[in-house]
Design a protein around this motif. Structure first.
Motif, PDB file in Angstrom:
ATOM      1  N   ALA A 129     -10.827   6.671   3.189  1.00 35.55           N
ATOM      2  CA  ALA A 129     -10.855   5.239   2.871  1.00 35.55           C
ATOM      3  C   ALA A 129      -9.557   4.553   3.287  1.00 35.55           C
ATOM      4  CB  ALA A 129     -11.103   5.045   1.374  1.00 35.55           C
ATOM      5  N   SER A 130      -8.435   5.233   3.133  1.00 36.88           N
ATOM      6  CA  SER A 130      -7.146   4.616   3.440  1.00 36.88           C
ATOM      7  C   SER A 130      -6.938   4.407   4.937  1.00 36.88           C
ATOM      8  CB  SER A 130      -6.012   5.482   2.886  1.00 36.88           C
ATOM      9  OG  SER A 130      -6.030   6.768   3.478  1.00 36.88           O
ATOM     10  N   LEU A 278      -8.002  -6.097   1.911  1.00 42.35           N
ATOM     11  CA  LEU A 278      -8.912  -6.549   2.970  1.00 42.35           C
ATOM     12  C   LEU A 278      -9.328  -7.997   2.806  1.00 42.35           C
ATOM     13  CD1 LEU A 278     -11.168  -3.367   3.296  1.00 42.35           C
ATOM     14  CD2 LEU A 278      -9.541  -4.223   4.978  1.00 42.35           C
ATOM     15  N   ILE A 279      -9.760  -8.368   1.603  1.00 44.51           N
ATOM     16  CA  ILE A 279     -10.219  -9.743   1.380  1.00 44.51           C
ATOM     17  C   ILE A 279      -9.081 -10.733   1.596  1.00 44.51           C
ATOM     18  CG2 ILE A 279     -11.026 -11.383  -0.369  1.00 44.51           C
ATOM     19  CD1 ILE A 279     -13.253  -9.715   0.747  1.00 44.51           C
ATOM     20  N   ASN A 280      -7.917 -10.436   1.070  1.00 43.28           N
ATOM     21  CA  ASN A 280      -6.778 -11.338   1.246  1.00 43.28           C
ATOM     22  C   ASN A 280      -6.388 -11.476   2.722  1.00 43.28           C
ATOM     23  OD1 ASN A 280      -6.574 -11.872  -1.470  1.00 43.28           O
ATOM     24  ND2 ASN A 280      -5.032 -10.296  -1.850  1.00 43.28           N
ATOM     25  N   THR A 281      -6.470 -10.376   3.460  1.00 50.12           N
ATOM     26  CA  THR A 281      -6.170 -10.451   4.891  1.00 50.12           C
ATOM     27  C   THR A 281      -7.184 -11.324   5.605  1.00 50.12           C
ATOM     28  OG1 THR A 281      -5.178  -8.246   4.858  1.00 50.12           O
ATOM     29  CG2 THR A 281      -5.835  -9.107   6.998  1.00 50.12           C
ATOM     30  N   GLU A 396      -9.972   2.281  -1.584  1.00 52.88           N
ATOM     31  CA  GLU A 396      -8.529   2.467  -1.402  1.00 52.88           C
ATOM     32  C   GLU A 396      -7.702   1.415  -2.130  1.00 52.88           C
ATOM     33  OE1 GLU A 396      -9.936   0.158   2.302  1.00 52.88           O
ATOM     34  OE2 GLU A 396     -10.708   1.647   0.864  1.00 52.88           O
ATOM     35  N   GLU A 397      -8.337   0.340  -2.631  1.00 53.55           N
ATOM     36  CA  GLU A 397      -7.606  -0.706  -3.354  1.00 53.55           C
ATOM     37  C   GLU A 397      -7.853  -0.655  -4.847  1.00 53.55           C
ATOM     38  OE1 GLU A 397      -8.389  -4.547  -1.638  1.00 53.55           O
ATOM     39  OE2 GLU A 397      -8.232  -3.797   0.419  1.00 53.55           O
TER      40      GLU A 397
END
Length: 399
Positions: A129-130, A278-281, A396-397
């Motif tokens: 996942a990472s 991921l979402i923030n990116t 991974e988060e």
């Protein structure tokens, strides 16, 4: 000596495919006109090709849940070979229309393809996942670079004239090359490990527990694609030509650097996602790019407009690998092929609508409005993604 990883075979296969798709997207209309078909027939065939690709991609999403991904990829590579061979040998319009609908030729050189959901599913199972987002960043980067060289290869038929081959013959050579690229892709797919199939897997539905998440993502991604259709590359070029009298050489230089910045942003997106998620990116790189686009529409000079558009290029595609990684992360393993399919097809269908609306605005001398509408819709999309999915984190988060 370390064995070659399955992902490396997929990267190479994607490079071959995107190289072929890029030159075919340019040569297809030229080829059809050279065969004597009218522009309307060219448009109908292109539409049939896009529709067929969408339906095949949906179908492969269903099959991917219950069948070995390697076998399906081999079948897809065989279809690519057959498509290239058919375009070389057939001249009847009805037959070419059928081949365009049922084959792999893609007049947009876009990401709707029967290969994509299968490759996404295989890539996701090959890494932890990472490492997943970094893998998708490399996958996107390879495709972007290969497509750039494929676009340059569209000029090969003209260079073949020095060997006594006319343009029609030269284009046929390129379709032969397209078929051979499909065959080479098949040899690469044959080297990836088979997926272990169980009786339970064979009975698995294409979409199960993640159905609601996938449909919601598909709807939001379609809004983003609809917005992007207002500023497709041809319309952006038209705006630069009409507003600033940009020359062809200047336009070529600008789009080269724009594409280079977009490609370079993929690994940056992977690095950034490990730090902010991921979402923030996806959201916090997309919003500034939309603002830059809206400001470019109002820019008083060419230099200011180009600078803002290059800022947009450096940021606007950072959601591509992160989006793919996020979709693979929030669905179950057996749903990955279907999820990739169902989130990509509606995007392409939505993107096909807005260029016509943008053309109407251009015709009405409202040339800045497509850019402003695009930016506003994309910011709305980003905010909706943030609200709807900020609490749905990939493994991974997780805290």
């Amino acid at each position: 000596m370390r064995p070659i990883q399955p992902a490396s075979y997929l990267f190479a296969a994607r490079a071959l495919r995107d190289f072929g798709d890029a030159f075919v997207a340019v040569l297809l209309p030229v080829y059809l006109l050279a065969l004597g078909f009218a522009p309307l027939q060219v448009g109908i065939l292109a539409t049939a090709s896009l529709l067929g690709s969408a339906l095949l991609t949906i179908g492969i999403g269903f099959l991917g849940a219950r069948h070995d991904h390697r076998r399906l990829l081999l079948a897809a590579a065989g279809l690519m070979f057959a498509t290239g061979a058919a375009f070389v040998s057939l001249h009847d319009y009805a037959l070419l229309l059928f081949v365009a609908f049922a084959g792999t030729v893609n007049p947009s050189a876009g990401s709707v393809s029967i290969f994509v959901p299968l490759e996404h599913a295989v890539l996701a199972r090959e890494v932890t996942a990472s490492e997943r987002t970094k893998m998708f960043a490399r996958y996107s980067l390879v495709g972007a670079i290969a497509a750039a060289f494929g676009g340059l290869a569209a000029a090969v038929p003209d260079h073949l004239a020095m060997f006594g081959l006319d343009r029609l013959g030269g284009i046929k050579v390129m379709f032969v090359l397209y078929a051979l690229l499909g065959a080479l892709g098949g040899t690469l797919y044959a080297r990836i490990p088979a997926r272990e199939m169980t009786q339970e897997t064979k009975r698995t539905a294409a979409l199960g527990p993640s159905r609601r998440v996938v449909f919601k993502l598909a709807a939001l991604f379609s809004l983003d694609a609809f917005a992007g259709g207002f500023v497709v590359q041809s319309l952006l070029a038209l705006w630069l030509f009409e507003k600033f009298n940009l020359s062809l050489s200047q336009a070529g230089t600008f789009f080269f650097w724009s594409g280079l910045l977009s490609a370079a942003s993929y690994p940056v997106a992977a690095w950034l996602s490990r730090r902010i998620g991921l979402i923030n990116t996806m959201v916090f790189t997309h919003i500034p790019s939309s603002i830059a686009l809206m400001l470019a529409a109002l820019a008083p000079t060419l230099s200011v407009a180009l600078a803002l558009l290059l800022v947009r290029a450096a940021l606007s595609q950072m959601d591509v690998p992160t989006r793919s990684s996020y979709v693979m992360a929030v669905v179950t393993v057996t749903e990955r092929a279907a999820a990739a399919s169902f989130t990509s097809v509606p995007r392409s269908l939505a993107a096909a609508i807005s260029p016509t609306l943008a053309g109407l605005l251009f015709a009405a001398s409202l040339r800045a409005w497509p850019f402003l509408i695009c930016g506003a819709l994309k910011i709305s999309y980003d905010l909706l993604v943030l609200v709807q999915f900020r609490h749905i984190r990939p493994p991974e988060e997780q805290p």
